[in-house]
Write a protein that holds these residues in place. Sequence first.
Motif, PDB file in Angstrom:
ATOM      1  N   THR A  50      42.103  42.347  45.374  1.00  0.00           N
ATOM      2  CA  THR A  50      43.609  41.896  45.086  1.00  0.00           C
ATOM      3  C   THR A  50      43.738  40.949  44.116  1.00  0.00           C
ATOM      4  OG1 THR A  50      43.567  40.104  46.722  1.00  0.00           O
ATOM      5  CG2 THR A  50      44.205  42.505  47.538  1.00  0.00           C
ATOM      6  N   VAL A  51      44.959  41.050  43.133  1.00  0.00           N
ATOM      7  CA  VAL A  51      45.219  40.216  42.143  1.00  0.00           C
ATOM      8  C   VAL A  51      46.627  39.508  42.539  1.00  0.00           C
ATOM      9  CG1 VAL A  51      45.828  39.976  39.934  1.00  0.00           C
ATOM     10  CG2 VAL A  51      43.968  41.586  40.650  1.00  0.00           C
ATOM     11  N   GLN A  52      46.455  37.984  42.683  1.00  0.00           N
ATOM     12  CA  GLN A  52      47.937  37.193  42.627  1.00  0.00           C
ATOM     13  C   GLN A  52      48.483  37.188  41.574  1.00  0.00           C
ATOM     14  OE1 GLN A  52      48.869  36.276  45.508  1.00  0.00           O
ATOM     15  NE2 GLN A  52      47.084  37.288  46.602  1.00  0.00           N
ATOM     16  N   GLN A  53      49.900  36.919  41.251  1.00  0.00           N
ATOM     17  CA  GLN A  53      50.661  36.857  40.233  1.00  0.00           C
ATOM     18  C   GLN A  53      50.001  35.511  39.527  1.00  0.00           C
ATOM     19  OE1 GLN A  53      54.745  36.215  41.003  1.00  0.00           O
ATOM     20  NE2 GLN A  53      55.180  35.479  38.712  1.00  0.00           N
ATOM     21  N   GLY A  54      49.956  35.666  38.065  1.00  0.00           N
ATOM     22  CA  GLY A  54      49.525  34.516  37.345  1.00  0.00           C
ATOM     23  C   GLY A  54      47.976  34.756  36.995  1.00  0.00           C
ATOM     24  N   GLU A  55      47.295  35.291  37.603  1.00  0.00           N
ATOM     25  CA  GLU A  55      45.710  35.353  37.460  1.00  0.00           C
ATOM     26  C   GLU A  55      45.469  36.026  36.099  1.00  0.00           C
ATOM     27  OE1 GLU A  55      42.953  35.425  40.658  1.00  0.00           O
ATOM     28  OE2 GLU A  55      44.203  36.675  41.403  1.00  0.00           O
ATOM     29  N   ALA A  56      44.416  35.563  35.652  1.00  0.00           N
ATOM     30  CA  ALA A  56      43.977  36.145  34.389  1.00  0.00           C
ATOM     31  C   ALA A  56      42.365  36.675  34.632  1.00  0.00           C
ATOM     32  CB  ALA A  56      43.852  35.384  33.042  1.00  0.00           C
ATOM     33  N   ILE A  57      42.305  37.983  34.683  1.00  0.00           N
ATOM     34  CA  ILE A  57      41.060  38.502  35.039  1.00  0.00           C
ATOM     35  C   ILE A  57      40.382  39.324  33.954  1.00  0.00           C
ATOM     36  CG2 ILE A  57      40.117  40.199  36.800  1.00  0.00           C
ATOM     37  CD1 ILE A  57      42.046  39.491  38.622  1.00  0.00           C
ATOM     38  N   GLY A  58      39.068  39.089  33.777  1.00  0.00           N
ATOM     39  CA  GLY A  58      38.405  39.930  32.781  1.00  0.00           C
ATOM     40  C   GLY A  58      37.383  40.911  33.509  1.00  0.00           C
ATOM     41  N   VAL A  59      37.507  42.223  32.876  1.00  0.00           N
ATOM     42  CA  VAL A  59      36.634  43.254  33.651  1.00  0.00           C
ATOM     43  C   VAL A  59      35.360  43.515  32.723  1.00  0.00           C
ATOM     44  CG1 VAL A  59      36.690  45.562  34.372  1.00  0.00           C
ATOM     45  CG2 VAL A  59      38.600  44.118  34.657  1.00  0.00           C
ATOM     46  N   VAL A  60      34.281  43.459  33.219  1.00  0.00           N
ATOM     47  CA  VAL A  60      32.791  43.453  32.415  1.00  0.00           C
ATOM     48  C   VAL A  60      32.163  44.767  32.955  1.00  0.00           C
ATOM     49  CG1 VAL A  60      32.964  41.003  31.643  1.00  0.00           C
ATOM     50  CG2 VAL A  60      31.657  42.032  33.737  1.00  0.00           C
ATOM     51  N   GLY A  61      31.109  45.065  31.956  1.00  0.00           N
ATOM     52  CA  GLY A  61      30.300  46.255  32.476  1.00  0.00           C
ATOM     53  C   GLY A  61      29.785  47.189  31.146  1.00  0.00           C
ATOM     54  N   ARG A  62      28.662  47.800  31.489  1.00  0.00           N
ATOM     55  CA  ARG A  62      28.449  48.732  30.045  1.00  0.00           C
ATOM     56  C   ARG A  62      29.541  49.890  30.191  1.00  0.00           C
ATOM     57  NH1 ARG A  62      23.153  51.296  32.154  1.00  0.00           N
ATOM     58  NH2 ARG A  62      24.176  51.189  34.068  1.00  0.00           N
ATOM     59  N   ASN A  63      29.259  50.399  28.993  1.00  0.00           N
ATOM     60  CA  ASN A  63      30.103  51.586  28.531  1.00  0.00           C
ATOM     61  C   ASN A  63      30.103  52.644  29.777  1.00  0.00           C
ATOM     62  OD1 ASN A  63      31.270  50.434  26.296  1.00  0.00           O
ATOM     63  ND2 ASN A  63      29.887  51.280  25.027  1.00  0.00           N
ATOM     64  N   GLY A  64      31.025  53.270  30.226  1.00  0.00           N
ATOM     65  CA  GLY A  64      31.037  54.184  31.085  1.00  0.00           C
ATOM     66  C   GLY A  64      30.856  54.086  32.452  1.00  0.00           C
ATOM     67  N   GLN A  65      31.130  52.715  32.846  1.00  0.00           N
ATOM     68  CA  GLN A  65      30.873  52.283  34.359  1.00  0.00           C
ATOM     69  C   GLN A  65      32.246  52.061  34.900  1.00  0.00           C
ATOM     70  OE1 GLN A  65      27.636  51.832  35.127  1.00  0.00           O
ATOM     71  NE2 GLN A  65      27.591  52.734  33.069  1.00  0.00           N
ATOM     72  N   GLY A  66      33.357  52.574  34.372  1.00  0.00           N
ATOM     73  CA  GLY A  66      34.895  52.894  35.192  1.00  0.00           C
ATOM     74  C   GLY A  66      35.631  51.793  34.848  1.00  0.00           C
ATOM     75  N   LYS A  67      35.456  50.804  33.715  1.00  0.00           N
ATOM     76  CA  LYS A  67      36.380  49.926  33.296  1.00  0.00           C
ATOM     77  C   LYS A  67      37.729  50.383  32.649  1.00  0.00           C
ATOM     78  CE  LYS A  67      33.885  47.856  30.207  1.00  0.00           C
ATOM     79  NZ  LYS A  67      32.887  48.841  30.149  1.00  0.00           N
ATOM     80  N   SER A  68      37.862  51.393  32.086  1.00  0.00           N
ATOM     81  CA  SER A  68      39.055  51.904  31.480  1.00  0.00           C
ATOM     82  C   SER A  68      39.667  52.695  32.522  1.00  0.00           C
ATOM     83  CB  SER A  68      38.634  52.581  30.106  1.00  0.00           C
ATOM     84  OG  SER A  68      38.242  51.844  29.235  1.00  0.00           O
ATOM     85  N   THR A  69      38.873  53.103  33.410  1.00  0.00           N
ATOM     86  CA  THR A  69      39.620  54.100  34.469  1.00  0.00           C
ATOM     87  C   THR A  69      40.182  53.349  35.299  1.00  0.00           C
ATOM     88  OG1 THR A  69      37.875  55.717  34.146  1.00  0.00           O
ATOM     89  CG2 THR A  69      39.018  55.752  36.462  1.00  0.00           C
ATOM     90  N   LEU A  70      39.581  52.110  35.829  1.00  0.00           N
ATOM     91  CA  LEU A  70      40.445  51.019  36.615  1.00  0.00           C
ATOM     92  C   LEU A  70      41.681  50.649  36.051  1.00  0.00           C
ATOM     93  CD1 LEU A  70      40.170  49.189  38.941  1.00  0.00           C
ATOM     94  CD2 LEU A  70      39.027  47.429  37.531  1.00  0.00           C
ATOM     95  N   LEU A  71      41.672  50.325  34.760  1.00  0.00           N
ATOM     96  CA  LEU A  71      43.031  50.097  34.127  1.00  0.00           C
ATOM     97  C   LEU A  71      43.738  51.115  34.385  1.00  0.00           C
ATOM     98  CD1 LEU A  71      42.161  48.104  30.806  1.00  0.00           C
ATOM     99  CD2 LEU A  71      42.345  47.170  33.305  1.00  0.00           C
ATOM    100  N   LYS A  72      43.547  52.340  33.954  1.00  0.00           N
ATOM    101  CA  LYS A  72      44.453  53.591  34.068  1.00  0.00           C
ATOM    102  C   LYS A  72      44.996  53.629  35.390  1.00  0.00           C
ATOM    103  CE  LYS A  72      42.426  55.908  30.210  1.00  0.00           C
ATOM    104  NZ  LYS A  72      41.493  57.254  29.713  1.00  0.00           N
ATOM    105  N   LEU A  73      44.197  53.563  36.547  1.00  0.00           N
ATOM    106  CA  LEU A  73      44.502  53.474  37.796  1.00  0.00           C
ATOM    107  C   LEU A  73      45.727  52.566  38.283  1.00  0.00           C
ATOM    108  CD1 LEU A  73      41.109  53.857  39.822  1.00  0.00           C
ATOM    109  CD2 LEU A  73      42.988  55.312  40.069  1.00  0.00           C
ATOM    110  N   VAL A  74      45.655  51.283  37.473  1.00  0.00           N
ATOM    111  CA  VAL A  74      46.613  50.134  37.701  1.00  0.00           C
ATOM    112  C   VAL A  74      47.941  50.734  37.138  1.00  0.00           C
ATOM    113  CG1 VAL A  74      47.013  47.807  37.223  1.00  0.00           C
ATOM    114  CG2 VAL A  74      45.074  48.342  38.161  1.00  0.00           C
TER     115      VAL A  74
END
Length: 248
Positions: A50-74
């Motif tokens: 979960t994410v609360q209002q005002g949080e700043a969150i960085g998503v890390v991981g190697r290429n192809g591990q689902g990072k961009s897919t996660l943003l597209k879901l959001v």
Amino acid sequence: MTSPVIALRDVGIRFRRNRRSRRTFKDLFAGSKRRNRPDEFWALRSVSFTVQQGEAIGVVGRNGQGKSTLLKLVTGVVLPDEGSVVVKEGVAPLIEITGGFVDDLSVRDNVYLTAGLHGMTRQQVADRFDDIIEFAEIRDFIDTPYKHLSSGMKVRIAFAVISRLEEPIILVDEVLAVGDKAFREKCYRRIEELLAGGRTLFIVSHNERDLRRFCSRGLYLDKGALVLDGPIDDVLARYNLEYGVATR
């Protein structure tokens, strides 16, 4: 505690490796059970946070591990195959930001079109137009066809438009890696202004300095799974330890 602005629960999304792979006649029936096929893979599986209002969150991981897919879901660009994604606020997506601009339209027309597609009224665009153009440093080209701009100019105008949206959640996918040093610093200051105003930030980046600059919390994705959710320093340390290289 207030309710989260973003909530993912046991989220999974599945893709096919081969778009030409055959489907059986049975697959066409909506009521039939769908089993894993050899050509399918889970881009994300059993992801919850979960994410609360005002949080700043960085998503890390190697290429192809689902990072961009996660943003597209959001953003709602893709839907999960299992689990749930709840986003209670509007999203300003700094993801593939030059997408949607029309080559044969002028810069001026593209500003109105793109901002309008993101929900701004014509009057709101007019009120912000000079600020957008000045930020992008593109005053002499506002009536030039978009296709005649350099790649750097296209990124500048796109960032200027999207960063002027009033949506409470900002999603950033590597876009800050583009552009010259002076403009990147300008973008950084703009994001800091948005964060100071209470916006929520989700950023995917391989740049450790950017992540430390903006984020207090990190999500580490590996093979489609959420390996660690914690303070950004801890997340970066775990990622660097497991893969033996530091991000730059």
